[in-house]
Enzyme design. Structure first.
Site, PDB file in Angstrom:
ATOM      1  N   CYS A   1       0.896  -1.170   0.132  1.00  0.00           N
ATOM      2  CA  CYS A   1       0.056   0.078  -0.099  1.00  0.00           C
ATOM      3  C   CYS A   1       0.942   1.252   0.058  1.00  0.00           C
ATOM      4  O   CYS A   1       2.202   1.209   0.163  1.00  0.00           O
ATOM      5  CB  CYS A   1      -1.014  -0.030   1.368  1.00  0.00           C
ATOM      6  SG  CYS A   1      -1.927  -1.631   1.459  1.00  0.00           S
TER       7      CYS A   1
ATOM      8  N   ARG B   1       1.218   1.977  -6.108  1.00  0.00           N
ATOM      9  CA  ARG B   1       1.425   1.009  -5.079  1.00  0.00           C
ATOM     10  C   ARG B   1       0.040   0.251  -4.686  1.00  0.00           C
ATOM     11  O   ARG B   1       0.001  -0.752  -3.849  1.00  0.00           O
ATOM     12  CB  ARG B   1       1.959   1.734  -3.825  1.00  0.00           C
ATOM     13  CG  ARG B   1       3.518   2.333  -4.209  1.00  0.00           C
ATOM     14  CD  ARG B   1       4.095   2.693  -2.990  1.00  0.00           C
ATOM     15  NE  ARG B   1       4.372   1.991  -1.637  1.00  0.00           N
ATOM     16  CZ  ARG B   1       5.343   1.217  -1.747  1.00  0.00           C
ATOM     17  NH1 ARG B   1       6.313   1.582  -2.361  1.00  0.00           N
ATOM     18  NH2 ARG B   1       5.622   0.467  -0.644  1.00  0.00           N
TER      19      ARG B   1
ATOM     20  N   TRP C   1      -3.632  -1.660  -1.430  1.00  0.00           N
ATOM     21  CA  TRP C   1      -3.772  -2.960  -2.261  1.00  0.00           C
ATOM     22  C   TRP C   1      -4.174  -3.954  -1.191  1.00  0.00           C
ATOM     23  O   TRP C   1      -3.265  -4.330  -0.241  1.00  0.00           O
ATOM     24  CB  TRP C   1      -2.550  -3.207  -2.804  1.00  0.00           C
ATOM     25  CG  TRP C   1      -2.409  -4.244  -3.589  1.00  0.00           C
ATOM     26  CD1 TRP C   1      -2.710  -4.321  -5.092  1.00  0.00           C
ATOM     27  CD2 TRP C   1      -2.229  -5.726  -3.418  1.00  0.00           C
ATOM     28  NE1 TRP C   1      -2.556  -5.667  -5.669  1.00  0.00           N
ATOM     29  CE2 TRP C   1      -2.280  -6.405  -4.626  1.00  0.00           C
ATOM     30  CE3 TRP C   1      -1.581  -6.329  -2.406  1.00  0.00           C
ATOM     31  CZ2 TRP C   1      -1.879  -7.885  -4.891  1.00  0.00           C
ATOM     32  CZ3 TRP C   1      -1.339  -7.848  -2.343  1.00  0.00           C
ATOM     33  CH2 TRP C   1      -1.518  -8.385  -3.607  1.00  0.00           C
TER      34      TRP C   1
ATOM     35  N   ASN D   1       1.200   0.141   6.115  1.00  0.00           N
ATOM     36  CA  ASN D   1       1.478  -0.594   4.960  1.00  0.00           C
ATOM     37  C   ASN D   1       2.130  -1.871   5.579  1.00  0.00           C
ATOM     38  O   ASN D   1       3.078  -1.664   6.499  1.00  0.00           O
ATOM     39  CB  ASN D   1       2.351   0.103   3.980  1.00  0.00           C
ATOM     40  CG  ASN D   1       2.975  -0.682   2.999  1.00  0.00           C
ATOM     41  OD1 ASN D   1       2.454  -1.513   2.599  1.00  0.00           O
ATOM     42  ND2 ASN D   1       4.127  -0.200   2.351  1.00  0.00           N
ATOM     43  N   GLY D   2       1.899  -2.898   5.151  1.00  0.00           N
ATOM     44  CA  GLY D   2       2.514  -4.245   5.581  1.00  0.00           C
ATOM     45  C   GLY D   2       1.542  -5.068   6.015  1.00  0.00           C
ATOM     46  O   GLY D   2       0.095  -5.313   5.803  1.00  0.00           O
TER      47      GLY D   2
ATOM     48  N   GLU E   1       9.893 -13.213 -20.015  1.00  0.00           N
ATOM     49  CA  GLU E   1       9.572 -11.896 -19.529  1.00  0.00           C
ATOM     50  C   GLU E   1       8.403 -11.400 -20.889  1.00  0.00           C
ATOM     51  O   GLU E   1       7.422 -10.736 -20.272  1.00  0.00           O
ATOM     52  CB  GLU E   1      11.036 -11.002 -19.858  1.00  0.00           C
ATOM     53  CG  GLU E   1      10.569  -9.636 -19.593  1.00  0.00           C
ATOM     54  CD  GLU E   1      10.228  -9.091 -18.190  1.00  0.00           C
ATOM     55  OE1 GLU E   1       9.773  -7.953 -17.952  1.00  0.00           O
ATOM     56  OE2 GLU E   1      10.111  -9.989 -17.074  1.00  0.00           O
TER      57      GLU E   1
ATOM     58  N   LYS F   1       4.828  -9.978 -19.594  1.00  0.00           N
ATOM     59  CA  LYS F   1       4.269  -8.903 -20.024  1.00  0.00           C
ATOM     60  C   LYS F   1       2.990  -8.880 -20.288  1.00  0.00           C
ATOM     61  O   LYS F   1       1.888  -8.323 -20.060  1.00  0.00           O
ATOM     62  CB  LYS F   1       5.178  -7.984 -20.624  1.00  0.00           C
ATOM     63  CG  LYS F   1       6.439  -7.424 -19.987  1.00  0.00           C
ATOM     64  CD  LYS F   1       6.123  -6.158 -19.245  1.00  0.00           C
ATOM     65  CE  LYS F   1       7.272  -6.106 -18.117  1.00  0.00           C
ATOM     66  NZ  LYS F   1       7.392  -6.954 -17.015  1.00  0.00           N
TER      67      LYS F   1
ATOM     68  N   GLU G   1       0.377  -9.939 -17.676  1.00  0.00           N
ATOM     69  CA  GLU G   1       0.158  -8.899 -16.735  1.00  0.00           C
ATOM     70  C   GLU G   1      -0.730  -7.997 -17.055  1.00  0.00           C
ATOM     71  O   GLU G   1      -1.535  -7.753 -16.222  1.00  0.00           O
ATOM     72  CB  GLU G   1       1.438  -8.197 -16.429  1.00  0.00           C
ATOM     73  CG  GLU G   1       2.624  -8.921 -15.257  1.00  0.00           C
ATOM     74  CD  GLU G   1       3.815  -8.250 -15.086  1.00  0.00           C
ATOM     75  OE1 GLU G   1       4.105  -8.187 -13.874  1.00  0.00           O
ATOM     76  OE2 GLU G   1       4.143  -7.579 -16.083  1.00  0.00           O
TER      77      GLU G   1
ATOM     78  N   HIS H   1       8.087 -31.901 -25.862  1.00  0.00           N
ATOM     79  CA  HIS H   1       8.043 -32.297 -24.553  1.00  0.00           C
ATOM     80  C   HIS H   1       6.846 -31.976 -23.801  1.00  0.00           C
ATOM     81  O   HIS H   1       6.720 -31.985 -22.718  1.00  0.00           O
ATOM     82  CB  HIS H   1       9.311 -32.174 -23.762  1.00  0.00           C
ATOM     83  CG  HIS H   1      10.471 -32.897 -24.206  1.00  0.00           C
ATOM     84  ND1 HIS H   1      10.962 -34.166 -23.796  1.00  0.00           N
ATOM     85  CD2 HIS H   1      11.796 -32.173 -25.074  1.00  0.00           C
ATOM     86  CE1 HIS H   1      11.956 -34.347 -24.485  1.00  0.00           C
ATOM     87  NE2 HIS H   1      12.389 -33.378 -25.136  1.00  0.00           N
TER      88      HIS H   1
ATOM     89  N   LYS I   1       2.938  -2.402  -7.898  1.00  0.00           N
ATOM     90  CA  LYS I   1       4.108  -2.279  -8.491  1.00  0.00           C
ATOM     91  C   LYS I   1       5.249  -2.796  -7.552  1.00  0.00           C
ATOM     92  O   LYS I   1       6.259  -3.427  -7.719  1.00  0.00           O
ATOM     93  CB  LYS I   1       4.350  -0.809  -8.537  1.00  0.00           C
ATOM     94  CG  LYS I   1       5.759  -0.192  -9.063  1.00  0.00           C
ATOM     95  CD  LYS I   1       5.810  -0.823 -10.451  1.00  0.00           C
ATOM     96  CE  LYS I   1       7.420  -0.400 -10.962  1.00  0.00           C
ATOM     97  NZ  LYS I   1       7.694  -1.105 -12.403  1.00  0.00           N
TER      98      LYS I   1
END
Length: 611
Positions: free
Chosen positions: A2, A27, A75, A100-101, A484, A488, A491, A507, A606
């Site tokens: 947050c 955040r 968040w 936050n946490g 990557e 992306k 996401e 495979h 983020k």
């Protein structure tokens, strides 16, 4: 995860808090809220579900004002995104708190507080903290002492800020494991989870250490360390400016940050090369002595940074001839690794506040792995402060949740480390000079590539709009780049995407290939090219749709069922950096076409500062 912001001033702090929340929205954006001590010595609060913009009309409607205030963008961890779960939380119309946490022992605290008669209005762990502070106040009658008594009772990681309705000139904050900075103005002070939130009002900051507790009044700051001793924290001047975190002419932060990569790479290289040679002291004054003792490298990272670490492993072993292992930080911290003495522990993180990476570094130190190096974008971050050496990536503020310029600058930094360690083994001066030459040419190549392929990729993205799945393929150093690219796409467009080494097609993944499965291939001109072409034929023969990002020298010809996007030529040592950028553009344009929230995709934040 947050975002926290707070202010104490002689002016109305609502505009400061609101702008700070806008800048911290990357955040967390499930809900947001602001509380102030009003001129009538009451706690006034406004909260809203959703983004920060939902707060603005409510603030106008209520006319809320005050010279002391705290704010929060959330968040969700404990409790769904609802107004009741939004911060700030208040106990008995007296104490207000943002946090936050994660408070790991919140259930134990909640049970105790219910027996004490406290009524809970939310599902959050945070509400147990504000109740505990109020409970302590009933005995000690002082906000600072109440917070000091509360903090030892909390298990977990947190940054918090508390204020009381009876005192409009006092803010008490505490930090343990989550970021918190204090901004210093002229006769006023500010707090935030991130420097960027406060840049419109100050460029002077104090960075709290773990265990610090600060008593902030309009006239002064008193900081206590974990032992309760009064300490001084240096005031540092940030080189960032308020407009460095603005979108400018770009539609989204992500697009802006994609286009900032040539400059970010140039900045990362600046001052670190002299006469065609790497300046090892760029990693720290004692770096040469530490590098002399390194027998291996152990990379710890999460998410996109983990992919950068995978590329680094290929480079370190093939170019520098030094053994390297790469681990996801959240896995490393909970297993029992065999300790390798004289290993250089390398951590990668954009924010330097990733909880799992910080914990993994501490575990590596405890086990006795060796010296540590952080590759990070934030100079005053917890990760940098906890490491023996650091190499800052100088990417500048990255606001979009999907990392772009932070990733490519991490790759540049990794290659500089390859040189530093490789010159102690088999790397020749000629090879070092060649690598540095290729790195310095990269910004121009990326700039030209962006100009040449952006429109082509935008048109290409139309073929992904109705797709639900995608497969990315690469070989060698391009396998992590494929990983990557897949990350992306999933996401920000919410398309399910996976990446595989192209040699693994038979495979399992080949079973997924049909006319509805787009297959994205990364095709540089390297020693594995012919093998890759064979893998592409396997897809083609089964009716798969191929989209090939190729070096012109690869001689991959377009045909029905195979589209080729030529992105330019780069030496195989630096090709992974160049080939990353068009995959970022593909994800961006697909997401725009699908109408998703590009900069703030659902369920993601983020900076992952909680476990």
């Amino acid at each position: 995860m947050c975002g926290i912001v707070g202010a104490i001033a002689e002016r109305n702090v609502i505009p400061i808090l609101l702008e700070g929340l806008r800048r911290l929205e990357y955040r967390g954006y499930d809900s947001a809220g602001i509380a102030v001590v009003t001129p009538q010595n009451e706690v006034g609060r406004v909260r809203a579900i959703g983004k920060v913009k939902e707060l603005e009309p409510l603030l106008t409607e209520t006319g809320l004002k005050g010279n002391l205030g705290i704010a929060h963008t959330r968040w969700a961890t404990h409790g769904k995104p609802t107004e009741a779960n939004a911060h700030p939380h208040i106990c008995n119309n007296s104490v207000a708190l943002v946090h936050n946490g994660i408070i790991e022992n919140h259930e134990e605290l909640r049970t105790k507080q219910i027996k004490q008669g406290y009524a809970f209005t939310s599902e959050t762990d945070t509400e147990t903290v504000v109740h505990e502070i109020y409970h302590q106040l009933e005995t000690v009658k002082d906000l600072l002492k109440a917070v000091q008594n509360t903090v030892p009772l909390l298990k977990g990681a947190f940054a918090l800020a508390a204020m009381q309705h009876t005192n409009s000139e006092r803010l008490v904050v505490a930090k343990k494991g989550s970021p918190l900075v204090i901004g210093v103005g002229l006769g006023e002070y500010f707090i935030a989870s991130d420097v960027a939130a406060l840049l419109p009002v100050t460029n002077r900051f104090m960075f709290l250490e773990d265990g610090d507790l600060a008593d902030i009044t309009r006239g002064q700051i008193t900081i206590y360390n974990a032992n309760g001793e009064v300490v001084n924290r240096e005031i540092k001047t940030s080189s960032l400016t308020a407009d460095s975190a603005e979108k400018g002419p770009y539609r989204h932060y992500m697009l802006k940050e994609i286009y900032e990569q040539p400059q970010a790479i140039s900045d990362t290289l600046e001052g670190r090369i002299l006469n065609g040679k790497l300046i090892e002291q760029s990693f720290g004054l004692i770096a040469p002595d530490i590098f002399d003792k390194v027998d291996g490298v152990h990379i710890l990272a999460c998410g996109t940074s983990y992919h950068a670490g995978l590329v680094g492993k290929y480079w370190l072993e093939s170019i520098a001839n030094i053994p390297c292992s790469v681990e996801i930080a959240s896995e490393f911290r909970y297993r029992k690794p065999v300790v390798r003495k004289n290993s250089l522990v390398v951590t990668l993180s954009q924010s330097g506040e990733t909880a799992d990476t910080l914990a993994a570094l501490e575990e590596a130190k405890r086990l006795g792995f060796g010296h540590s190096l952080s590759i990070c974008n934030v100079p005053e971050s917890s990760l940098v402060r906890a490491s023996d050496l650091c190499l800052l990536t100088r990417a500048g503020p990255e606001i979009g949740v999907a990392s772009t310029k932070a990733f490519t600058t991490q790759l540049v930094a990794m290659m500089l480390l390859v040189i530093a360690l490789g010159r102690r083994r088999d790397m020749s001066e000629a090879d070092e000079a060649k690598i540095l030459e290729e790195l310095t040419r990269l910004p121009g190549k990326i700039d030209n590539m962006l100009t040449g392929v952006d429109e082509k990729i935008r048109h290409l993205s139309e073929k992904f709009a109705e797709k639900d799945h995608a497969l990315f393929l690469g070989r060698g150093t391009m396998f992590p780049i494929a990983l990557e690219g897949a990350l992306k796409l999933k996401e920000i467009s919410y398309i399910h995407a996976e990446a595989y080494p192209a040699g693994e097609l038979k495979h399992g993944p080949l079973a997924l290939v049909d006319a509805e499965m787009p297959v994205i291939v990364v095709a540089p001109n390297d020693e594995l090219l012919e093998k890759l072409k064979s893998n592409m034929h396997e897809v083609y023969a089964r009716g798969g749709q191929l989209f090939v990002f190729a070096d012109p020298a690869s001689k991959v010809d377009a045909s029905e069922g195979m589209e080729v996007i030529e992105i330019g030529t780069a030496h195989e040592w630096v090709a992974p950096i160049l080939f990353t950028v068009p995959l970022q553009l593909l994800s961006y344009h697909v997401a725009v076409l699908k109408g998703t929230d590009v900069d703030q995709p659902r369920n993601l934040a983020k900076s992952v500062t909680v476990e």
